[in-house]
Design an enzyme around this catalytic site. Structure first.
Site, PDB file in Angstrom:
ATOM      1  N   LEU A  19      84.807  49.906  59.715  1.00  8.50           N
ATOM      2  CA  LEU A  19      85.957  50.815  59.748  1.00  8.50           C
ATOM      3  C   LEU A  19      86.994  50.363  60.770  1.00  8.50           C
ATOM      4  CD1 LEU A  19      83.979  54.197  59.864  1.00  8.50           C
ATOM      5  CD2 LEU A  19      85.070  53.175  57.863  1.00  8.50           C
ATOM      6  N   ASP A  62      79.055  48.868  60.359  1.00  3.08           N
ATOM      7  CA  ASP A  62      79.365  49.079  61.779  1.00  3.08           C
ATOM      8  C   ASP A  62      78.121  49.164  62.673  1.00  3.08           C
ATOM      9  OD1 ASP A  62      82.332  49.426  62.021  1.00  3.08           O
ATOM     10  OD2 ASP A  62      81.971  50.941  60.501  1.00  3.08           O
ATOM     11  N   GLU A  67      75.942  51.521  70.421  1.00  2.00           N
ATOM     12  CA  GLU A  67      76.222  52.571  71.403  1.00  2.00           C
ATOM     13  C   GLU A  67      76.586  53.904  70.742  1.00  2.00           C
ATOM     14  OE1 GLU A  67      78.854  52.740  75.358  1.00  2.00           O
ATOM     15  OE2 GLU A  67      80.065  52.432  73.576  1.00  2.00           O
ATOM     16  N   ASP A  68      77.202  53.832  69.561  1.00  5.06           N
ATOM     17  CA  ASP A  68      77.681  55.077  68.939  1.00  5.06           C
ATOM     18  C   ASP A  68      76.559  55.969  68.440  1.00  5.06           C
ATOM     19  OD1 ASP A  68      80.401  54.708  69.376  1.00  5.06           O
ATOM     20  OD2 ASP A  68      80.573  53.375  67.644  1.00  5.06           O
ATOM     21  N   ARG A  87      78.739  56.338  58.711  1.00  2.87           N
ATOM     22  CA  ARG A  87      77.946  55.729  59.781  1.00  2.87           C
ATOM     23  C   ARG A  87      76.663  56.521  60.095  1.00  2.87           C
ATOM     24  NH1 ARG A  87      80.940  53.556  64.916  1.00  2.87           N
ATOM     25  NH2 ARG A  87      78.885  52.565  65.000  1.00  2.87           N
ATOM     26  N   ARG A 133      86.457  61.222  66.576  1.00  7.85           N
ATOM     27  CA  ARG A 133      85.098  61.201  66.039  1.00  7.85           C
ATOM     28  C   ARG A 133      84.173  62.271  66.632  1.00  7.85           C
ATOM     29  NH1 ARG A 133      84.232  55.800  63.971  1.00  7.85           N
ATOM     30  NH2 ARG A 133      86.043  55.421  62.651  1.00  7.85           N
ATOM     31  N   HIS A 163      87.709  55.802  70.574  1.00  9.02           N
ATOM     32  CA  HIS A 163      86.702  56.487  71.399  1.00  9.02           C
ATOM     33  C   HIS A 163      87.179  56.566  72.843  1.00  9.02           C
ATOM     34  CE1 HIS A 163      83.564  54.938  68.345  1.00  9.02           C
ATOM     35  NE2 HIS A 163      83.574  56.263  68.249  1.00  9.02           N
ATOM     36  N   CYS A 248      80.305  48.788  73.368  1.00  7.51           N
ATOM     37  CA  CYS A 248      79.803  49.260  72.061  1.00  7.51           C
ATOM     38  C   CYS A 248      78.561  48.511  71.596  1.00  7.51           C
ATOM     39  CB  CYS A 248      80.815  49.046  70.937  1.00  7.51           C
ATOM     40  SG  CYS A 248      82.483  49.490  71.269  1.00  7.51           S
TER      41      CYS A 248
END
Length: 258
Positions: A19, A62, A67-68, A87, A133, A163, A248
Site C-alpha cells: 500500500l 506489506d 512493527e505494525d 493487512r 490507521r 504513521h 517498521c
C-alpha cells in the site's frame, strides 16, 4: 538480564503491491529489497541483537513491516488490528512468535483499529498517533491495556504522514526528533529536535549511543554524530518507496527478562 531480541519478517514476493497512501507509487525492485532486508537484519545482529524471524506471510505484500502488527510494552504484547483491512492477515504469525517468546498476549478488538507504527515509546510515556490507521477506539484500548503496567498514554494527531513513527522517533535521552513540515504539533513533545531530512526522523536505538538509520539521511546522520551519537546507516530505498522506514522492519523486545 534484559533481552535484546528483534522480530523481523522476510519480504513477501508480492512486496511491490504494498500500500502507498501519502506518496506517488514507484517501481519496487523486490530482489534488491530482499538484499536490503538481509543487510538490515545483519546490522541488528552485528550490534548485539538476536533476530527472531516471524513466519513469512507471502500473500501479504506489506508483511515485512512487522512493527505494525504488535505493540510490546514490558512483557505484554498487544496484537494490533490494522487500519487497512488488507493487512489484518499479518497479525496471526506475529501473535505466534511473541507467544513463543513468553509474552503475555492481548488484542485490539473491533471497532478499534491500531497500527504498531503509530506507537512511540519514550521511557514510560507511550505516544499514540490518532490518524489514518489508528482510530479513537484503538487509542482507548491501548490505554486500557498499558496504563495498568505503568505507562502514560498520550494521543497525538497524525494527518501528514502514514504513521506517527513516519513523523517522529526519539533519541536515547528521550528527545523527540522529526522533520518539522511533517509533524502536526511538535509542541506536544517536551523536547523536540527538528532534523533536515524526512528519513532522518527515524532511528532505532541499538544501545551504546548507536542509532540505526537510513542511508538517505546523511545530513541528519552528521547532526546526530555532532551530538555524540553513532549513526549506523543502512540502505532501505526499496522500503522507502512503500512509506517504510527503519523502525517498521523490526520489533525490538528489550524487557523480556531471561
Amino acid at each position: 538480564m534484559p533481552s535484546q531480541k528483534a522480530l523481523i519478517r522476510r519480504p513477501s514476493p508480492r512486496l511491490a503491491e504494498g500500500l502507498v497512501t501519502h506518496i506517488e507509487r514507484e517501481k519496487v525492485d523486490v530482489d534488491l529489497a530482499v538484499e536490503q532486508w538481509e543487510a538490515y537484519a545483519e546490522a541488528l545482529r552485528t550490534h548485539g541483537w538476536e533476530t527472531v524471524e516471524v513466519d513469512p506471510a507471502d500473500d501479504c505484500p506489506d508483511s515485512v513491516f512487522v512493527e505494525d502488527a504488535v505493540v510490546v510494552f514490558r512483557n505484554v504484547a498487544l496484537i494490533s488490528r490494522p487500519g487497512a483491512e488488507s493487512r489484518r492477515a499479518e497479525t496471526a504469525g506475529v501473535e505466534e512468535a511473541v507467544a513463543r517468546l513468553g509474552c503475555s498476549v492481548n488484542w485490539i478488538w473491533e471497532p478499534g483499529t491500531l497500527d504498531g507504527g503509530d506507537v512511540l515509546k519514550v521511557g514510560d510515556t507511550v505516544y499514540v498517533g490518532r490518524g489514518g490507521r489508528t482510530n479513537a477506539a484503538g487509542v482507548q484500548q491501548l490505554r486500557a491495556a498499558l496504563e495498568p503496567l505503568g505507562a502514560r498514554v498520550v494521543a497525538v494527531p497524525v494527518n501528514k504522514v502514514l504513521h506517527l513513527k513516519s513523523a517522529v522517533t526519539a533519541l536515547p535521552d528521550g528527545t523527540v526528533i522529526g522533520h518539522e513540515p511533517l509533524v502536526d504539533t511538535p509542541s506536544l513533545f517536551p523536547r523536540f529536535l527538528p532534523v533536515p531530512e524526512e528519513s532522518g526522523a527515524h532511528v532505532v536505538l541499538l544501545g551504546g549511543g548507536k542509532l540505526l538509520m537510513a542511508a538517505s539521511a546523511p545530513k541528519t546522520a552528521e547532526l546526530f554524530a555532532s551530538l555524540g551519537h553513532e549513526p549506523v546507516l543502512v540502505d532501505i530505498s526499496e522500503f522507502e518507496k512503500l512509506e517504510g522506514c527503519v523502525t517498521c522492519l523490526s520489533v525490538r523486545l528489550r524487557e523480556l527478562y531471561v
